[in-house]
Enzyme design. Structure first.
Site, PDB file in Angstrom:
ATOM      1  N   SER A  59       0.801  -1.236   0.000  1.00 46.25           N
ATOM      2  CA  SER A  59       0.000   0.000   0.000  1.00 46.25           C
ATOM      3  C   SER A  59       0.827   1.276   0.000  1.00 46.25           C
ATOM      4  CB  SER A  59      -0.950   0.011   1.185  1.00 46.25           C
ATOM      5  OG  SER A  59      -2.019  -0.835   0.896  1.00 46.25           O
ATOM      6  N   LYS A  62       0.378   3.407  -2.993  1.00 49.60           N
ATOM      7  CA  LYS A  62      -0.783   4.300  -3.147  1.00 49.60           C
ATOM      8  C   LYS A  62      -0.374   5.781  -3.141  1.00 49.60           C
ATOM      9  CE  LYS A  62      -3.782   0.790  -1.067  1.00 49.60           C
ATOM     10  NZ  LYS A  62      -4.468   0.323   0.153  1.00 49.60           N
ATOM     11  N   TYR A 186      -3.852  -2.594 -10.225  1.00 52.61           N
ATOM     12  CA  TYR A 186      -3.729  -2.404  -8.768  1.00 52.61           C
ATOM     13  C   TYR A 186      -2.838  -3.493  -8.143  1.00 52.61           C
ATOM     14  CZ  TYR A 186      -4.988  -2.351  -3.850  1.00 52.61           C
ATOM     15  OH  TYR A 186      -4.912  -2.346  -2.470  1.00 52.61           O
ATOM     16  N   TYR A 238      -4.479   3.555   8.159  1.00 51.44           N
ATOM     17  CA  TYR A 238      -5.844   3.026   8.298  1.00 51.44           C
ATOM     18  C   TYR A 238      -6.428   3.426   9.652  1.00 51.44           C
ATOM     19  CZ  TYR A 238      -3.873   0.364   4.481  1.00 51.44           C
ATOM     20  OH  TYR A 238      -3.241   0.009   3.331  1.00 51.44           O
ATOM     21  N   VAL A 256       1.157  -3.670   3.795  1.00 53.20           N
ATOM     22  CA  VAL A 256       0.924  -4.931   4.493  1.00 53.20           C
ATOM     23  C   VAL A 256       2.155  -5.875   4.448  1.00 53.20           C
ATOM     24  CG1 VAL A 256      -0.115  -6.300   2.626  1.00 53.20           C
ATOM     25  CG2 VAL A 256      -1.090  -6.422   4.929  1.00 53.20           C
TER      26      VAL A 256
HETATM   27  N1  GLU Z   1      -2.063  -5.359  -1.802  1.00 55.57           N
HETATM   28  C1  GLU Z   1      -2.747  -5.209  -0.554  1.00 55.57           C
HETATM   29  C2  GLU Z   1      -4.211  -5.438  -0.736  1.00 55.57           C
HETATM   30  O1  GLU Z   1      -4.805  -4.836  -1.569  1.00 55.57           O
HETATM   31  C3  GLU Z   1      -2.468  -3.871  -0.004  1.00 55.57           C
HETATM   32  C4  GLU Z   1      -2.958  -3.707   1.408  1.00 55.57           C
HETATM   33  C5  GLU Z   1      -1.957  -3.024   2.302  1.00 55.57           C
HETATM   34  O2  GLU Z   1      -0.782  -2.954   1.999  1.00 55.57           O
HETATM   35  O3  GLU Z   1      -2.392  -2.568   3.355  1.00 55.57           O
HETATM   36  O4  GLU Z   1      -4.819  -6.200  -0.054  1.00 55.57           O
END
Ligand code: GLU
Length: 303
Positions: A59, A62, A186, A238, A256
């Site tokens: 993430s 992003k 994505y 988050y 993650v």
């Molecule tokens: N590739 C992960 C997903 O979409 C990213 C989530 C994350 O890094 O928090 O589930």
């Protein structure tokens, strides 16, 4: 000194969190690993521990897609995604339902899928990924950065929740491209593989007013860099964003895989990695390392 100290302390910690298993390639990570890299305004990078291991940034990607989408669409993007902290988990669908398919912010999964979809308005999937890889390579001044196809594939195979989110967005008319096409991009963006050294260099533009360092190349305007950093501070962890701001006190975005990119405005860009996660999906030991560094160096955005 501070980087070395943070890694030494990280190695000693007994509680290491839990490695993500829902993407099976990530489940192989060793929770003992810990690395840090700090890039300063003069371009110097100080690093310690496993700071040269290539890890998918998940993430943290992003941030880079948000910068690209804002570059392409400007403020129009904000009609499709909000800028408020979510207070819910990274892949929550509940909030999306309540709020009629407009994700709370670009850093929860639903919001990031909208951002990726926005980039796809100007490119085909392969071109969009090519653009992203080029962007990150140029930010980091490093042509070795690649996408880990195995991780992308494993994520595609287990991405049921992301598929649900994308379908939900589509049902509200907030997805312009097909679910499969958008998610294909994505999943690959999440699988961008970088070391802490590469990531701290790629994040410089957010620490130094949109430029790669003191007197460096201008990537985005100062205003845009500040605003992306503001969203990192309020939404980058988050439902753990408030706790992170309280403990560490600088803008940061987690992934993650256990990667975190943090910026100390005007001073440094910092990447940390340790794969074990806390209950909110943020690196447990990585957060500890950042806390140690800012405590040692007295860094904070709160003066
Ligand atoms: N590739 C992960 C997903 O979409 C990213 C989530 C994350 O890094 O928090 O589930």
């Amino acid at each position: 000194m501070a980087a070395k100290y943070a890694v030494e302390r990280a190695r000693e910690r007994e509680e290491r969190g839990v490695v993500a298993t829902y993407i099976y390639e990530l489940a192989k990570a060793d929770p003992q690993k810990a690395g840090i890299a700090i890039t300063l305004a003069n371009g110097k990078t100080i690093c310690a521990g496993d700071c040269n291991d290539g890890v998918t940034i998940q993430s943290v990607s992003k941030i880079f897609t948000l910068a690209l989408a804002l570059g392409a669409q400007g403020d129009r993007l904000w009609t499709r995604v909000g800028r408020e902290p979510s207070g819910s988990s990274f892949d929550s669908i509940l909030q999306l339902e309540h709020e009629n398919g407009i994700p709370r912010n670009p850093f929860v999964n639903a919001g990031a899928i909208v951002v990726t979809d926005a980039i796809l308005s100007n490119y085909r999937p392969k071109e969009a990924l090519g653009e992203l890889v080029q962007f990150v390579r140029s930010l980091a001044d490093d042509d070795e950065i690649i996408i880990d196809k195995l991780v992308a594939q494993s994520e595609a195979e287990t991405g049921h929740r992301n598929r649900a989110l994308a379908n939900y967005l589509a049902s509200h008319g907030n997805l312009r491209n097909s679910v499969e096409m958008t998610l294909g991009v994505y999943f690959h963006q999440c699988a961008l593989s970088m070391s802490c050294v590469q990531l701290s260099r790629a994040g410089r533009f957010l620490a130094f007013g949109g430029a790669t360092g003191a007197g460096g190349r201008k990537i985005v305007s100062e205003r845009r860099a500040r605003r992306i950093a503001a969203i990192m501070l309020t939404c980058g962890h988050y439902d753990g964003s408030g706790e992170f701001a309280y403990r560490v006190g600088i803008p940061a975005k987690s992934g993650v895989s256990g990667m975190i990119l943090a910026v100390v405005p005007g001073i440094a860009s910092i990447a940390v990695w340790s794969p074990g996660l806390d209950t909110r999906g943020n690196s447990l030991v990585g957060t500890g390392m950042l806390e140690d560094v800012v405590d040692q160096l007295n860094w904070s955005v709160f003066a």
